[in-house]
Design a protein around this motif. Structure first.
Motif, PDB file in Angstrom:
ATOM      1  N   LYS A 150      -4.603  -7.638  12.491  1.00  0.00           N
ATOM      2  CA  LYS A 150      -5.543  -7.216  11.448  1.00  0.00           C
ATOM      3  C   LYS A 150      -5.013  -5.985  10.717  1.00  0.00           C
ATOM      4  O   LYS A 150      -5.088  -5.898   9.489  1.00  0.00           O
ATOM      5  CB  LYS A 150      -6.905  -6.932  12.079  1.00  0.00           C
ATOM      6  N   TRP A 151      -4.495  -5.032  11.479  1.00  0.00           N
ATOM      7  CA  TRP A 151      -3.993  -3.812  10.863  1.00  0.00           C
ATOM      8  C   TRP A 151      -2.734  -4.062  10.048  1.00  0.00           C
ATOM      9  O   TRP A 151      -2.519  -3.447   9.005  1.00  0.00           O
ATOM     10  CB  TRP A 151      -3.747  -2.753  11.942  1.00  0.00           C
ATOM     11  N   ARG A 152      -1.868  -4.974  10.508  1.00  0.00           N
ATOM     12  CA  ARG A 152      -0.675  -5.304   9.727  1.00  0.00           C
ATOM     13  C   ARG A 152      -1.062  -5.933   8.392  1.00  0.00           C
ATOM     14  O   ARG A 152      -0.468  -5.633   7.354  1.00  0.00           O
ATOM     15  CB  ARG A 152       0.200  -6.268  10.527  1.00  0.00           C
ATOM     16  N   GLU A 187      -7.742   4.220   7.203  1.00  0.00           N
ATOM     17  CA  GLU A 187      -8.473   3.165   6.503  1.00  0.00           C
ATOM     18  C   GLU A 187      -9.247   2.269   7.458  1.00  0.00           C
ATOM     19  O   GLU A 187     -10.415   1.951   7.231  1.00  0.00           O
ATOM     20  CB  GLU A 187      -7.481   2.312   5.699  1.00  0.00           C
ATOM     21  N   ALA A 188      -8.600   1.859   8.555  1.00  0.00           N
ATOM     22  CA  ALA A 188      -9.223   0.908   9.468  1.00  0.00           C
ATOM     23  C   ALA A 188     -10.182   1.582  10.418  1.00  0.00           C
ATOM     24  O   ALA A 188     -11.266   1.078  10.699  1.00  0.00           O
ATOM     25  CB  ALA A 188      -8.147   0.155  10.258  1.00  0.00           C
ATOM     26  N   GLY A 189      -9.756   2.726  10.918  1.00  0.00           N
ATOM     27  CA  GLY A 189     -10.585   3.434  11.879  1.00  0.00           C
ATOM     28  C   GLY A 189     -10.659   2.687  13.195  1.00  0.00           C
ATOM     29  O   GLY A 189     -10.421   1.494  13.282  1.00  0.00           O
ATOM     30  N   ASP A 246       4.304   8.378   8.510  1.00  0.00           N
ATOM     31  CA  ASP A 246       4.223   8.043   7.086  1.00  0.00           C
ATOM     32  C   ASP A 246       5.044   6.803   6.751  1.00  0.00           C
ATOM     33  O   ASP A 246       5.232   6.478   5.575  1.00  0.00           O
ATOM     34  CB  ASP A 246       4.705   9.229   6.241  1.00  0.00           C
ATOM     35  N   GLY A 247       5.530   6.119   7.793  1.00  0.00           N
ATOM     36  CA  GLY A 247       6.278   4.890   7.606  1.00  0.00           C
ATOM     37  C   GLY A 247       5.451   3.673   7.948  1.00  0.00           C
ATOM     38  O   GLY A 247       4.250   3.764   8.234  1.00  0.00           O
ATOM     39  N   PRO A 248       6.094   2.483   7.969  1.00  0.00           N
ATOM     40  CA  PRO A 248       5.356   1.231   8.209  1.00  0.00           C
ATOM     41  C   PRO A 248       4.969   1.044   9.671  1.00  0.00           C
ATOM     42  O   PRO A 248       5.516   1.696  10.568  1.00  0.00           O
ATOM     43  CB  PRO A 248       6.363   0.157   7.786  1.00  0.00           C
ATOM     44  N   LEU A 249       4.044   0.117   9.916  1.00  0.00           N
ATOM     45  CA  LEU A 249       3.614  -0.203  11.273  1.00  0.00           C
ATOM     46  C   LEU A 249       4.755  -0.859  12.049  1.00  0.00           C
ATOM     47  O   LEU A 249       5.651  -1.469  11.445  1.00  0.00           O
ATOM     48  CB  LEU A 249       2.408  -1.143  11.248  1.00  0.00           C
ATOM     49  N   PRO A 250       4.720  -0.768  13.376  1.00  0.00           N
ATOM     50  CA  PRO A 250       5.770  -1.389  14.191  1.00  0.00           C
ATOM     51  C   PRO A 250       5.788  -2.905  14.003  1.00  0.00           C
ATOM     52  O   PRO A 250       4.748  -3.540  13.853  1.00  0.00           O
ATOM     53  CB  PRO A 250       5.371  -1.029  15.628  1.00  0.00           C
ATOM     54  N   GLU A 251       6.998  -3.477  14.059  1.00  0.00           N
ATOM     55  CA  GLU A 251       7.134  -4.927  13.975  1.00  0.00           C
ATOM     56  C   GLU A 251       7.004  -5.574  15.348  1.00  0.00           C
ATOM     57  O   GLU A 251       6.766  -6.773  15.451  1.00  0.00           O
ATOM     58  CB  GLU A 251       8.482  -5.286  13.348  1.00  0.00           C
ATOM     59  N   GLU A 284      -1.457  -5.513   2.641  1.00  0.00           N
ATOM     60  CA  GLU A 284      -2.287  -5.725   1.435  1.00  0.00           C
ATOM     61  C   GLU A 284      -2.370  -4.476   0.568  1.00  0.00           C
ATOM     62  O   GLU A 284      -2.288  -4.552  -0.658  1.00  0.00           O
ATOM     63  CB  GLU A 284      -3.697  -6.147   1.860  1.00  0.00           C
ATOM     64  N   LYS A 285      -2.503  -3.311   1.204  1.00  0.00           N
ATOM     65  CA  LYS A 285      -2.718  -2.077   0.446  1.00  0.00           C
ATOM     66  C   LYS A 285      -1.505  -1.157   0.430  1.00  0.00           C
ATOM     67  O   LYS A 285      -1.570  -0.071  -0.148  1.00  0.00           O
ATOM     68  CB  LYS A 285      -3.928  -1.329   1.018  1.00  0.00           C
ATOM     69  N   GLY A 286      -0.416  -1.585   1.060  1.00  0.00           N
ATOM     70  CA  GLY A 286       0.777  -0.764   1.072  1.00  0.00           C
ATOM     71  C   GLY A 286       0.590   0.546   1.812  1.00  0.00           C
ATOM     72  O   GLY A 286       0.996   1.607   1.327  1.00  0.00           O
TER      73      GLY A 286
END
Length: 431
Positions: free
Chosen positions: A332-334, A350-352, A302-307, A339-341
């Motif tokens: 692309k996923w970042r 969302e991306a699938g 539930d946190g952000p994507l890896p940097e 964009e959508k938080g």
């Protein structure tokens, strides 16, 4: 233009796939589940039912993946039973060409073709990961080029075996000496009713496209959108000429999902609900790990994507396929997440990473499927239901009649064999 001069309307080919790995499926060992799907597909006048398969449960960092399907029976055995409860439906099995032998598999496929009256198909795959080899004496995991080379020769040998019997029932000795196989003897099963069982193959890569153009009767792809599909379709079809084949000798059928609703909004909400069910927090992290190639178990789904950036040669994958260019996918996923938080799990939802989806009312879905085929983005579609065994019923009941009303789909079977359903005149390379 007169009626005689007017070109025949291009019709849709439809098939259904029984998932081999799917976190929404219950254990795949009950025959009633297979029978329900097969009868539904035949009621819908589908070309064939495809059983997916895997020779070992999926693993992750040395442990069986908790979302893998439990109980995965051998597909040709299941199809032999389904041949007795269906009359026209094609019966296709996914069978690995890395850890099988041509004589034994050609014999089983020829037997199924005889027992079903000419309805057998073989989806040729190569082993997808290094874990599988541990189940076999050969072990190990051949590199990609070696797997493709073995599979190509495997198919060629199987066809030599089927051709070793003449159409009028005379057996002739066979002999094959190649890079991967050196065998000689006599084949025990008369020539299959179709000549050769239908050969199916998946693959979007350069090697996959070339191999399908050379040897396949049906090709699967993930390209389901109109523009991407048209580009892929044109590319593969133009490759056929160099092998003495015509565009009608190969059917291109993307694997897709369909979600219906009384309104577009309802269909979209249903689709979102399905994705939420399919992508658990655990599954979201593992999906991300297959892209990044490193252990991300310490991350909060539930946190952000890896940097950090994906690694080019991940040890964690052990030969498992990744989702295309990992760096490009990560970027692309970042961007989508920013964009959508979105959190990790929300981004995966969302991306699938899966197959294309047709989402909407039955009328809208029927129109979109028809448009893709008429505009040469596909010859048809392989439907992968998100629920089993009843996930195909709604499509057959609500979309198939609309396709028939449009003149886009058959109203009855016009032949008895899988090859006739697909409109194929003969085995690949045979005319």
């Amino acid at each position: 233009m007169t009626a005689r001069q007017r070109p025949r309307r291009k019709r849709i080919h439809l098939a259904a796939q029984v998932p081999g790995v799917d976190n929404t499926s219950r254990p795949w060992i009950e025959f009633a589940s297979f029978e329900h799907l097969a009868r539904t597909a035949e009621r819908g006048l589908f070309d064939f039912l495809l059983l997916a398969d895997g020779l070992r449960p999926r693993e992750h960092e040395g442990r069986i993946d908790g979302v893998d399907v439990v109980g995965r029976p051998e597909p040709l055995t299941v199809l032999g039973a389904l041949a007795a409860v269906t009359d026209r439906l094609g019966l296709a099995a996914t069978v690995d060409a890395t850890f099988n032998e041509p004589y034994e598999l050609a014999r089983r496929l020829a037997t199924l073709d005889h027992l079903s009256g000419g309805r057998a198909g073989w989806n040729v795959v190569t082993s997808s990961d290094a874990f599988t080899g541990e189940n076999f004496r050969r072990g190990g995991h051949p590199d990609r080029s070696e797997r493709f080379s073995r599979a190509a020769e495997f198919v060629a040998v199987a066809r030599e075996l089927w051709d070793s019997w003449t159409p009028d029932g005379v057996s002739r000795p066979f002999a094959h000496r190649g890079r991967h196989f050196d065998i000689a003897g006599e084949f025990t099963v008369p020539r299959p009713p179709q000549g050769h069982p239908v050969v199916l193959q998946a693959g979007d890569s350069e090697e996959g496209r070339e191999s399908a153009a050379a040897t396949a009767d049906v090709m699967f792809t993930r390209h389901g959108t109109l523009e991407d599909g048209r580009a892929f379709y044109a590319d593969v079809k133009k490759r056929l000429e160099k092998y003495g084949r015509t565009p009608d000798d190969l059917r291109i059928m993307p694997a897709v999902t369909v979600v219906l609703g009384a309104t577009v909004a309802e269909a979209r909400e249903r689709a979102a609900g399905i994705r939420r069910q399919q992508i658990s927090p655990q599954q979201a992290l593992r999906t991300l790990e297959r892209i990044w190639g490193v252990d991300l178990s310490s991350y909060d789904p539930d946190g952000p994507l890896p940097e950090i950036d994906p690694v080019p040669e991940p040890a964690i994958a052990q030969g498992r396929p990744r989702h295309g260019d990992s760096v490009a996918v990560a970027e692309k996923w970042r961007a989508l997440s920013k964009e959508k938080g979105l959190s990790i799990r929300q981004t995966v939802i969302e991306a699938g990473c899966g197959r294309p989806s047709f989402i909407g009312t039955p009328e809208a879905v029927a129109a979109e499927l028809d448009a893709c085929v008429r505009r040469d983005a596909a010859d048809g579609f392989v439907l992968v239901p998100h629920l089993t065994p009843g996930g195909l019923d709604e499509f057959v009941d609500r979309v198939v009649p609309l396709l028939q009303e449009r003149g886009a789909f058959r109203t009855e079977y016009e032949g008895a064999t899988l090859r006739s359903h697909l409109g194929l005149s003969g085995p690949a390379g045979k005319g």
